[in-house]
Design an enzyme around this catalytic site. Structure first.
Site, short mmCIF file in Angstrom:
data_model
loop_
_atom_site.label_atom_id
_atom_site.label_comp_id
_atom_site.label_asym_id
_atom_site.label_seq_id
_atom_site.Cartn_x
_atom_site.Cartn_y
_atom_site.Cartn_z
N GLU A 41 0.80 -1.22 0.00
CA GLU A 41 0.00 0.00 0.00
C GLU A 41 0.84 1.27 0.00
OE1 GLU A 41 -0.58 -2.56 2.00
OE2 GLU A 41 -2.68 -3.18 1.82
N PHE B 241 -11.42 -6.55 14.47
CA PHE B 241 -10.40 -7.07 13.58
C PHE B 241 -10.07 -6.04 12.49
CE2 PHE B 241 -9.19 -9.54 9.73
CZ PHE B 241 -7.93 -9.94 10.18
N GLN B 242 -8.81 -5.74 12.34
CA GLN B 242 -8.31 -4.77 11.36
C GLN B 242 -8.94 -3.38 11.51
OE1 GLN B 242 -8.34 -6.66 7.43
NE2 GLN B 242 -6.30 -7.47 7.91
N LYS C 32 -17.45 -0.31 6.35
CA LYS C 32 -17.99 -1.30 5.41
C LYS C 32 -19.51 -1.20 5.26
CE LYS C 32 -17.73 -6.11 4.11
NZ LYS C 32 -16.83 -7.27 4.02
N MET D 122 24.44 9.10 1.59
CA MET D 122 24.31 10.43 2.18
C MET D 122 24.58 10.39 3.68
SD MET D 122 23.93 13.53 1.67
CE MET D 122 23.07 14.09 0.22
C1 LIG Z 1 12.61 5.92 4.86
C2 LIG Z 1 13.90 6.58 5.18
N1 LIG Z 1 14.73 6.03 6.09
C3 LIG Z 1 15.91 6.62 6.37
C4 LIG Z 1 16.27 7.78 5.76
C5 LIG Z 1 17.60 8.46 6.11
N2 LIG Z 1 18.47 8.48 4.92
C6 LIG Z 1 18.60 9.59 4.16
S1 LIG Z 1 19.57 9.34 2.83
C7 LIG Z 1 19.89 7.77 3.29
C8 LIG Z 1 20.79 6.90 2.47
C9 LIG Z 1 20.21 6.49 1.18
O1 LIG Z 1 21.01 5.50 0.64
P1 LIG Z 1 20.92 5.16 -0.89
O2 LIG Z 1 19.53 4.94 -1.30
O3 LIG Z 1 21.88 4.06 -1.22
O4 LIG Z 1 21.36 6.52 -1.57
P2 LIG Z 1 22.78 7.22 -1.69
O5 LIG Z 1 22.81 8.31 -0.69
O6 LIG Z 1 23.82 6.18 -1.46
O7 LIG Z 1 22.78 7.74 -3.09
C10 LIG Z 1 19.23 7.45 4.47
C11 LIG Z 1 19.33 6.15 5.16
C12 LIG Z 1 15.36 8.33 4.84
N3 LIG Z 1 15.61 9.47 4.21
N4 LIG Z 1 14.21 7.71 4.54
#
Ligand SMILES: Cc1ncc(C[n+]2csc(CCOP(=O)(O)OP(=O)(O)O)c2C)c(N)n1
Ligand SMILES: [Mg+2]
Lengths: 190, 570
Positions: free
Chosen positions: B49, B111-112, B161, B484
């Site tokens: 979803e 439920f749900q 529902k 990042m």
């Molecule tokens: C759902 C979620 N969890 C954690 C983060 C924190 N976060 C920001 S950038 C990042 C790394 C992303 O890694 P990747 O997709 O490999 O991208 P890269 O920076 O290596 O290009 C994280 C964990 C986020 N933005 N969103």
């Protein structure tokens, strides 16, 4: 510049909010304050003379900037019809308190004298206590509380403030613009 | 006409112009699914979803229409929450329908059962629990109106529902009557005149535009205003595409007034220009902390004009001098007419030294990277994607370095061509959003520029793309890291790369094949172009995996909380 934390310019503000009487509307208002870190000192809510409309009066603290943001955020809620900021205008502010005070034989006369001076009422009497009902602005309520303190306050219930602007203006009756949108306007708006 | 709630649902959707629903069935919405085949509406069955919510969001951003999503109660509803919050932060028009347990069971921990209107109250523009079938048509009408008008946003409608099963006389309300909602579209003329006066006086003006320009369809007006007044332009991440970066798509002939994005990973020129301007004209932007850095040092000597349709955005983070509440397009049109009536005298002369200064900043530190050794630089991949797609793709991104490199090295000329989670920064957004965008723009090349971490957050939607023959392309910049976050650890946490190394990744080529998509991989710089070319020639869902430099960083970078003219450069 922007901070929701405590600030030396913090001031009390009383805000009136006219809302549609929809389920969840109080949660929306309360959630707005908790979610954005705004303070609520007191909040009262009840229906108005117009069916389907309720009035919330809330007291908050913050500097001018924060209060402006609070008012804008309240206005943004879909169920909020109107926000009234009681500032730069004449208004009446009242609160009611029920005070259960210890009333031993020797102190009863003195308590009744205080009640009399404050134009309060004794609404319940038991062998050892009174319940006193008092209405007034904040100054009056704190003054009576201070005086009764010496006898021992057993319980206190305060309603929180209700506020209303002086004079003729009627918020929420005919003077209030109803926000109606037709299909034509809508396509223009987009 | 007596109809069931389920029938009313479809009748209303038809009248709102909905042609596609992104959804996932379950017990509470079975009556709606049972009714579906009687109506001419497309349903895209996602595999999670969250994917439905992001796809509806991507569809909305790509098309400008309201995205629609339909899920069951309980876990179906909670799975959409990240998608709803993502849309809320970026002001995306969306209506999410959730199933709910029958009204007599609400509050019984049935439920749900979940209180989804309670859960989503702070991340929707508004939401409804429909308790009576007689309210259903009105609520749906209001939901769509709220989602797309004013500052757009997601609206959730919770459908018990028994309400969906109940029968009532169907009347579609012709008007919406919301006492508490009347967005200000027309700007205050006096304020616009004051803004014009300030612009006339300015010696070093800058336009700072945001996503509001795209939502209000004001990019043409923005270009015109900037050109007739010769004001250099920067945009936020959300504003990219709102002003043409280049004079010709697919080339690097930059528009002379274009400075690139500002903020934490903005260009040197844009950040210097904002720091030194004497007039900052903010259009549909909201002074987010990733843009302003230290607020006290943001445009410190400037008179600030701010147009926004949402009054709460004005003077929220930065106090502005000339606030204008109104629609960006309307306001810019009016402003343009004022300057057409009375142009600025000797404009060229007036702007000369400022525009020279801007050019000097551009030359001093253009966006760049160092190619060393035989390793693929992620920026090179984005440049090649730009070149080979002729700058004519709809690009979605995941979150992290991949997102910032896309913002820096793909050049956007048209609105609705960059679709990215700006406000919430939701990893896993880009791919389902690309699916939605491809449904909205079947004629377009749609590419999700992804990270190896993010892509795994909604990878299950590969099968959705394949089943629906959506030829979305995914370009994974595989650096083996949550890049990042690793960059922050490198700069601010002593290179302690705790839990950011993705030492084990799936074989993305095999993974693509397992789902019935095509998988391609490039390991050396020479392989990049052939892989992209093959992907673009393949009319199918394709994963391109680029094994890139593991420890490349995104620069410039303004450390969080620092003034934006204090940048770490390449
Ligand atoms: C759902 C979620 N969890 C954690 C983060 C924190 N976060 C920001 S950038 C990042 C790394 C992303 O890694 P990747 O997709 O490999 O991208 P890269 O920076 O290596 O290009 C994280 C964990 C986020 N933005 N969103
Ligand atoms: Mg990565």
């Amino acid at each position: 510049m922007s901070s929701n934390g405590p600030n030396e310019n913090n001031q009390r503000h009383t805000i009136g909010v006219l809302v549609e009487n929809q389920p969840g509307v109080l949660a929306r208002v309360a959630g707005l304050f908790s979610g954005r870190g705004f303070n609520i000192e007191s909040l009262t809510v009840a229906e108005t003379n117009e069916p389907g409309m309720s009035r919330i009066t809330l007291v908050t603290t913050g500097d001018q900037h924060i209060v402006e943001q609070i008012i804008k955020q309240l206005n943004k809620l879909i169920n909020v019809i109107k926000v009234i900021e009681f500032r730069n205008m004449e208004f009446v502010e009242r609160e009611m308190a029920l005070i259960k005070v210890k009333a031993e034989k020797q102190s009863r006369a003195e308590i009744l004298r205080i009640v009399d001076i404050f134009r309060a009422k004794v609404v319940d009497v038991s062998p050892y206590s009174y319940i006193i009902e008092v209405t007034g602005d904040e100054g009056k309520i704190s003054a009576i509380l201070e005086l009764l303190n010496q006898f021992g306050i057993l319980e206190l219930a305060r309603t929180g403030k209700a506020a209303m602007a002086r004079g003729k203006k009627e918020y929420g009756k005919k003077g209030l613009p109803h926000k109606i949108v037709t299909r034509e306007q809508e396509t223009v708006d987009e | 006409m007596k109809l069931t709630g389920a029938q009313i649902f479809f009748e209303c959707l038809k009248r709102e112009g909905v042609d596609v629903i992104f959804g996932y069935p379950g017990g509470a919405v079975l009556d709606i699914y049972h009714e579906m085949s009687n109506h001419n509406i497309k349903h895209i069955l996602v595999r999670h979803e969250q994917g439905a919510a992001h796809a509806a969001d991507g569809y909305a951003r790509a098309s400008g229409k309201v995205g629609v999503c339909l899920v069951t109660s309980g876990p179906g509803a909670t799975n959409t929450v990240t998608g709803i919050a993502t849309a809320y932060m970026d002001s995306v028009p969306m209506v999410v329908f959730t199933g709910q347990v029958p009204t007599h069971l609400i509050g019984n921990d049935a439920f749900q059962e979940v209180d989804i209107t309670g859960i989503t109250r702070p991340c929707t523009k508004h939401n409804y629990l429909v308790k009576d079938v007689r309210d259903l048509a009105r609520v749906i009408r209001e939901a769509f109106y709220l989602a797309r008008s004013g500052r757009p946003g997601p609206v959730l409608v919770d459908l018990p529902k028994n309400v969906i099963q109940a029968v009532t006389n169907f009347v579609y309300p012709e008007t919406v009557n919301l006492r508490g909602y009347r967005p200000t579209i027309e700007p205050h003329k006096g304020q616009v005149k004051r803004a014009a006066q300030a612009i006339r006086k300015a010696k070093r003006p800058v336009i700072y535009a945001g996503g509001g320009v795209i939502h209000s369809g004001a990019s043409e007006e923005l270009r015109k205003l900037a050109e007739i007044l010769q004001i250099p332009v920067t945009t936020t991440l959300m504003g990219l595409g709102g002003f043409p970066a280049t004079l010709k798509k697919g080339t690097k002939e930059f528009h002379p007034l274009w400075m690139g994005m500002l903020g934490m990973h903005g260009t040197y020129c844009a950040n210097m220009a904002v720091s030194n301007c004497d007039l900052l004209f903010a259009i549909g932007a909201r002074f987010d902390d990733r843009v302003t850095g230290k607020v006290e040092a943001f445009a410190p000597n400037a008179t600030i004009i701010h147009i926004d349709v949402d009054p709460t955005s004005i003077s929220k983070n930065v106090i502005v001098d000339i606030p204008i509440v109104g629609d960006c397009k309307r306001t810019l049109q009016y402003l343009i007419s004022l300057f057409e009536e009375e142009p600025i005298h000797e404009l060229k002369e007036k702007r000369r030294s400022w525009l020279e200064q801007i050019d000097e900043w551009k030359r001093a530190h253009p966006l760049t990277y160092k190619q060393e050794g035989n390793v693929i630089k992620p920026q090179f991949v984005v440049e090649k994607l730009y070149e080979l797609s002729k700058g004519d793709a709809v690009i979605t991104t995941e979150v992290g370095q991949n997102q910032m490199w896309t913002a820096q090295f793909y050049h956007f000329n048209e609105p609705r061509t960059l679709i990215t989670s700006g406000g919430l920064g939701t990893m896993g957004y880009g791919f389902p959003a690309a699916i939605g965008a491809q449904v909205a723009r079947p004629d377009k090349l749609v590419i999700d520029i992804a990270g190896d971490g993010s892509i795994q957050m909604n990878i299950q939607e590969l099968v959705t793309a394949v089943c629906n023959e959506l030829p979305v392309k995914i370009a994974i910049l595989n650096n083996g890291y949550l890049g990042m976050v690793r960059q922050w650890q490198e700069l601010f946490y002593n290179k302690n790369y705790c839990q950011t190394c993705l030492s084990a990744s799936p074989d993305f080529v095999k993974l693509a094949e397992a789902y019935g998509a095509v998988g391609l991989k490039a390991v050396t710089p020479e392989e990049v172009e052939p892989v992209i070319k093959r992907a673009l020639e393949t009319p199918k869902t394709v994963i391109m995996e680029f094994v890139v430099d593991k420890e490349e960083g995104v620069y410039p970078m303004v450390p969080a909380g620092k003034p934006i003219n204090e940048m770490l450069l390449v």
